[in-house]
Design a protein around this motif. Structure first.
Motif: not given
Length: 463
Positions: A197, A246, A327, A332-333, A401, A406
């Motif tokens: 991530t 994001s 991202d 990043t999500v 994550q 994340t």
């Protein structure tokens, strides 16, 4: 959507649809003026305490369990086996399992809730159960959960089942999103491969990668699962809200959930959806005529989730890696959340229901289910027994994550149904039809804010 594979839409009759609509209205009214949200006795939803479980089971309890009919039939087969094994293992509780294969599961549940006909235990896609909790239709589960199990659960499992400071749902597995890529293709194209991530591709970088892959002969190098992006489909929200997050946007005010204005239609959200629309408009995304863009080799990158690992790994043995979603400006999500079990307020002895839930949450049973559906085990103990996720396993990104922040849950508000529907329809219009981003999001905001006002912003007691 679920954290499961994007669902194939079922067909309901016009009469059933009309009935479900009327009963949904009744449920809303019941939530505003009916019984249950502050009723006394065991299972009361009053803010003062959770007395759902007292640790006693008197006599033999018969409980009825409803389960959605999943796309992956292995889940249902496994659950049926678990029910038989549980019933044979003890004599205090007997479980009868029912599935609802005809029509729309959500509509069936809404109709049953409005008519007072919910079972003793049923499952919901995680954010959808919050409206039932707000309406007083569910029992909180905090008093049922032993400390040892609470400590063993992934934090995301507790997070997604919590509303107004209380736990209303609990799942035996979680979900994850990422980009499936074929390293051999990327290496030939000279594309770097993120290791986690912390070094995800930026959206700008990713756009360049897609264009480079087109030069390598892949006309539409990205699969976004557009086959499932019909207006109102949950895949649009589960799959692509992470792009909005994001970018710094949101679907609704994340602090008090009282408006979507300035969030869903804010500059950050507009930017994220503009990028997605640009990819589709440029022809860089497979149109989704079938479900084989990645496995057929047309698209070497697939924006998808844990449910695809087995299929993709079989299609390209030794040539599959999962990397983070792009991202869009603020890191990043990814998404999280899957189906969770909840206990209706007017069902059987909740201690008996919990006995069965505790069985499903035992490490052996969690592993049995996730071995079949490929999902992320709900407990740390079960995760350590699963080679896919522990240590350097090929799906370790999903655990990373969920544990490092994340992953984000979909909005935890009773208004989620309205939020998801409005966003999903806006996404389809913008990304698939090329509608103007700002005005389309403004209309989505208006729909969400109307629902909030109509329900007096969902006061915590449901009154």
């Amino acid at each position: 959507m679920t954290g499961d594979a994007p669902p194939r839409r079922s067909r309901a009759t016009d009469a059933r649809t009309a009935t479900a609509f009327l009963l949904t209205a009744a449920l809303v009214l019941a939530g505003c003026t009916g019984d249950g949200a502050d009723g006394g006795g065991r299972g009361s939803a009053t803010p003062g305490g959770d007395t759902t479980c007292d640790g006693r089971i008197d006599g033999t309890s018969q409980i009825t369990v409803w389960y959605h009919s999943p796309t992956a039939q292995g889940e249902l087969t496994t659950l049926r086996t678990q029910v038989r094994r549980f019933n044979a293992s003890q004599h205090d509780v007997k479980v009868t399992l029912m599935t609802l294969p005809d029509g729309d599961y959500d509509a069936e549940v809404r109709a049953a809730a409005a008519g007072g006909g919910l079972p003793d235990l049923l499952d919901f896609d995680a954010p959808k159960l919050l409206g039932y909790a707000w309406a007083g239709r569910l029992r909180p589960l905090g008093s049922c959960l032993p400390d040892a199990l609470r400590a063993d659960l992934l934090p995301s499992i507790l997070q997604q089942g919590t509303y107004a400071g209380r736990l209303w749902g609990i799942g035996t597995f979680d979900s994850g999103l990422g980009l499936y890529v074929r390293p051999s293709v990327l290496k030939r194209a000279g594309v770097r491969i993120p290791q986690g991530t912390a070094d995800a591709w930026t959206a700008e970088e990713f756009t360049g990668i897609l264009r480079k892959l087109r030069e390598e002969g892949y006309e539409a190098p990205l699969d976004l699962g557009l086959r499932y992006s019909t207006p109102g489909a949950e895949w649009n929200t589960y799959g692509f809200a992470p792009a909005v997050w994001s970018a710094g946007g949101d679907l609704i005010d994340p602090k008090n959930h009282r408006t979507a204005d300035g969030y869903l239609n804010g500059a950050d959200s507009v930017r994220a959806l503009t990028v997605l629309r640009t990819w589709v408009g440029a022809g860089l995304v497979d149109p989704g005529a079938d479900d084989r863009a990645f496995t057929a080799g047309r698209s070497p990158i697939s924006w998808s989730g844990h449910w695809r690992w087995r299929e993709y790994a079989e299609a390209f043995p030794g040539d599959i890696t999962i990397v983070p979603l792009p991202d869009f400006g603020h890191g990043t999500v990814t998404g999280m959340g899957s189906w969770q079990w909840a206990v209706p307020a007017n069902g059987a002895d909740p201690d008996a229901v919990w006995r069965f839930l505790a069985f499903l949450l035992s490490p052996d049973e969690v592993v049995r289910m996730t071995d079949v559906n490929g999902a992320i085990p709900a407990t740390r103990t079960a995760t350590e027994r699963t080679a896919q996720f522990r240590g350097a396993g090929p799906e370790r990104l999903y655990i990373e994550q969920l544990q490092n922040g994340t992953a984000r849950p979909r909005p935890r508000t009773p208004a989620y149904g309205a939020v998801s529907d409005a966003f999903s329809r806006a996404f389809a219009k913008i990304v698939l039809d090329g509608a103007p981003v700002g005005p389309t999001l403004d209309r989505a905001v208006a729909a969400i804010d109307k629902d909030l006002a109509d329900h007096r912003y969902y006061p915590p007691t449901g009154r």
